[in-house]
Scaffold this motif. Sequence first.
Motif, mmCIF file in Angstrom:
data_model
loop_
_atom_site.group_PDB
_atom_site.id
_atom_site.type_symbol
_atom_site.label_atom_id
_atom_site.label_comp_id
_atom_site.label_asym_id
_atom_site.label_seq_id
_atom_site.Cartn_x
_atom_site.Cartn_y
_atom_site.Cartn_z
ATOM 1 N N HIS A 158 13.430 1.143 -5.285
ATOM 2 C CA HIS A 158 13.888 -0.247 -5.387
ATOM 3 C C HIS A 158 15.085 -0.452 -4.476
ATOM 4 O O HIS A 158 16.019 0.352 -4.465
ATOM 5 C CB HIS A 158 14.277 -0.511 -6.850
ATOM 6 N N SER B 60 18.353 -2.656 -3.745
ATOM 7 C CA SER B 60 19.282 -3.591 -4.374
ATOM 8 C C SER B 60 20.420 -3.846 -3.400
ATOM 9 O O SER B 60 20.308 -3.559 -2.199
ATOM 10 C CB SER B 60 19.787 -3.024 -5.705
ATOM 11 N N LYS C 191 20.512 -9.366 -9.189
ATOM 12 C CA LYS C 191 20.192 -8.050 -8.645
ATOM 13 C C LYS C 191 20.509 -6.951 -9.660
ATOM 14 O O LYS C 191 19.765 -5.968 -9.779
ATOM 15 C CB LYS C 191 20.977 -7.814 -7.354
ATOM 16 N N ARG C 192 21.604 -7.108 -10.387
ATOM 17 C CA ARG C 192 21.922 -6.123 -11.425
ATOM 18 C C ARG C 192 20.886 -6.184 -12.539
ATOM 19 O O ARG C 192 20.479 -5.141 -13.081
ATOM 20 C CB ARG C 192 23.322 -6.380 -11.987
ATOM 21 N N GLU D 38 17.968 -4.264 -11.361
ATOM 22 C CA GLU D 38 18.214 -2.828 -11.477
ATOM 23 C C GLU D 38 17.964 -2.340 -12.904
ATOM 24 O O GLU D 38 17.358 -1.275 -13.115
ATOM 25 C CB GLU D 38 19.665 -2.502 -11.085
ATOM 26 N N ARG D 39 18.414 -3.104 -13.876
ATOM 27 C CA ARG D 39 18.194 -2.712 -15.271
ATOM 28 C C ARG D 39 16.708 -2.718 -15.622
ATOM 29 O O ARG D 39 16.230 -1.837 -16.343
ATOM 30 C CB ARG D 39 18.966 -3.647 -16.210
ATOM 31 N N SER E 56 15.409 0.566 -14.255
ATOM 32 C CA SER E 56 15.882 1.788 -14.921
ATOM 33 C C SER E 56 15.433 1.879 -16.374
ATOM 34 O O SER E 56 15.330 2.979 -16.926
ATOM 35 C CB SER E 56 17.413 1.866 -14.844
ATOM 36 N N THR F 52 16.906 3.861 -6.960
ATOM 37 C CA THR F 52 17.445 2.578 -6.485
ATOM 38 C C THR F 52 18.476 2.825 -5.395
ATOM 39 O O THR F 52 19.390 3.641 -5.560
ATOM 40 C CB THR F 52 18.081 1.782 -7.639
ATOM 41 N N ARG G 237 21.259 0.814 -3.177
ATOM 42 C CA ARG G 237 22.035 -0.398 -2.918
ATOM 43 C C ARG G 237 22.453 -0.400 -1.457
ATOM 44 O O ARG G 237 23.046 0.565 -0.980
ATOM 45 C CB ARG G 237 23.277 -0.450 -3.805
ATOM 46 N N LEU H 101 20.115 6.319 -9.180
ATOM 47 C CA LEU H 101 20.934 5.522 -8.265
ATOM 48 C C LEU H 101 21.479 6.445 -7.175
ATOM 49 O O LEU H 101 22.307 7.312 -7.446
ATOM 50 C CB LEU H 101 22.070 4.849 -9.030
#
Length: 258
Positions: free
Chosen positions: A102, A104, A119-120, A123-124, A127, A135, A137, A189
């Motif tokens: 992913h 981000s 975007k956060r 991410e959740r 995950s 992920t 960033r 991450l």
Amino acid sequence: MSDAATNAPVLVTGGTGTLGGHVLPRLRAAGHTVRVLSRKIHRNVDGIEYVAGDLLRDEGIEPALHGVHTLLHLAGGPKGDDRATATLMRAAARAGVRHVVHISVIGAGRVPIGYFEAKRGAERAVSESGVPWTTLRAAQFHDLVFTVVQKLAALPIVPDPRVIRFQPVDSREVADRLVALVQGPPSGLVPELAGPQVYTLADLVRSYLAARRRNRPFLPVPVPGAAGRAYRNGDNLSFDGVTVGTRTWENFLAERLS
């Protein structure tokens, strides 16, 4: 990546965008069969199959995921990324996807603006999906910064929000990193990817104007509230635990305007 995983198609969302345009040929060069989920119908080309679907409308996702081992989620927009990603990840879990990679943005969860907050949320959704995940960033791409700068430079007076800085990265370097992550194991991450230099927005506009041999007056404007504090703190920038690209804004600008 196992032979079975390599032979299974990689499903790419957002494959028709700027980043996708760099990612698709790199995946093919690495030997992957590629399937692209797109809102519009496209003609299949060598090793790349296009399937119609819409993440926000939850259309066409299940068939697109059939037989997929790895999902590369690049799709994004100014709003709704959290909802679209949640829909996609529910389908990916049902389909038995073994790895989602992913993209981000640096500042997700730190900058109190809707885009970064969505975007956060995306991410959740990744995950917490139960699908093994990676992920990355990344900073804003040179391409996006160029579009912003070009529009500002066309104004008779350029607004100068002095607290806003960028650390733009080349989208081709992001594509290289993503393809490497696709071929590796789920890693959570991973270190952020940013460009080699930090610029104020005004510096970026001035460099564009200089390259075009133009001049514009600049007008300082405040950025109040929580967003202003976040930008003053550099919450959209990355200095620790970061992978730094090599192509500068100046390199990109010279290439774009040549």
